[in-house]
Design an enzyme around this catalytic site. Sequence first.
Site, mmCIF file in Angstrom:
data_model
loop_
_atom_site.group_PDB
_atom_site.id
_atom_site.type_symbol
_atom_site.label_atom_id
_atom_site.label_comp_id
_atom_site.label_asym_id
_atom_site.label_seq_id
_atom_site.Cartn_x
_atom_site.Cartn_y
_atom_site.Cartn_z
ATOM 1 N N LYS A 41 4.672 -54.764 33.708
ATOM 2 C CA LYS A 41 4.672 -54.647 35.171
ATOM 3 C C LYS A 41 4.184 -53.260 35.605
ATOM 4 C CE LYS A 41 5.932 -58.818 36.095
ATOM 5 N NZ LYS A 41 4.994 -59.735 36.752
ATOM 6 N N TYR A 65 8.501 -56.371 29.327
ATOM 7 C CA TYR A 65 8.382 -56.741 30.744
ATOM 8 C C TYR A 65 8.146 -55.480 31.588
ATOM 9 C CZ TYR A 65 9.436 -59.113 35.185
ATOM 10 O OH TYR A 65 9.360 -59.637 36.451
#
Length: 266
Positions: free
Chosen positions: A162, A158
Amino acid sequence: MQIEFSGRSVAVTGGGSGIGAATARAFAALGARVGVLDLDEAGAEAVATEIGDAAMAIALDVADAEAVTQALDRLAEVQGGLDVLVSNAGILRAYTMDDMGPQDWARVLATNLSGPFHCLHAALPHLRASAQAGRGPAVINVASTTAKSISRHGGIDYTASKSGILGLTRHAAYELGPSGIRVVTVCPGPTLTSMVAAHNTEERLAATARMIPLGRWVQPEEIADVILFFASRHAAMCTGTCIEVDGGSLISNGVAHDDYLQRRGG
Ligand SMILES: NC(=O)c1ccc[n+]([C@@H]2O[C@H](COP(=O)([O-])OP(=O)(O)OC[C@H]3O[C@@H](n4cnc5c(N)ncnc54)[C@H](O)[C@@H]3O)[C@@H](O)[C@H]2O)c1
């Protein structure tokens, strides 16, 4: 400052829930026609039905480049073009590196980072047409404050995905600047949506709020407000940039405000 999107065509990925749903509603309320694109067909249908005639739901997986092209072409056909793309769909999984495998990494990166690239790539012909018609096209990628720190809830995949969105935004903004297509990122901080509810107890929600200088979780509508600003003519000279909408959580460095005061005799 007045913002309105009459006659504009908008696509919001992950529009069936949370930040995406709030964004789709907000664009429609200001006059836009909105494509609500989501893997969750029922969620997308529910949001589109609630909005009414100005919205259409399309089921798609942003990780599937071919499906994305078909969806955006169809949307542009129905809505008379595409002026604004909001790449918001994302997933988060809670694990450490020991507990995850290559297939976990691949799925999160495919959704959170390849997804926005597929959407941007497929939208390009429509965005170029929008620019030529003087309609001020914009792409707003939804990353996370995680992009500048690490994920509190998610895994290394994640955080990496991002962070990658910031690079994707910078590079696309540079390449597309002369075409008149702006590309920006919004980085939400802790925002109360189902993604968060799935990974938190009430106690944890309260503990996180104590680390937010403005004292509470962000509401999805407050992320939508900044997305709308970025999409509007008032942001005509913003490209390649990023705004954090996080109540100051990034600058707090994980320090709870009551602890900060206690250490100073407060
Ligand atoms: N909620 C937060 O605290 C927070 C913080 C920082 C960043 N974000 C980011 O904001 C975005 C929206 O998050 P949210 O909190 O509204 O989450 P959410 O889970 O409520 O909504 C995400 C939506 O994306 C859809 N989706 C997931 N995978 C998809 C795929 N492959 N193709 C199409 N749609 C897909 C889901 O079905 C869901 O409707 C995400 O990118 C998330 O990483 C959220």
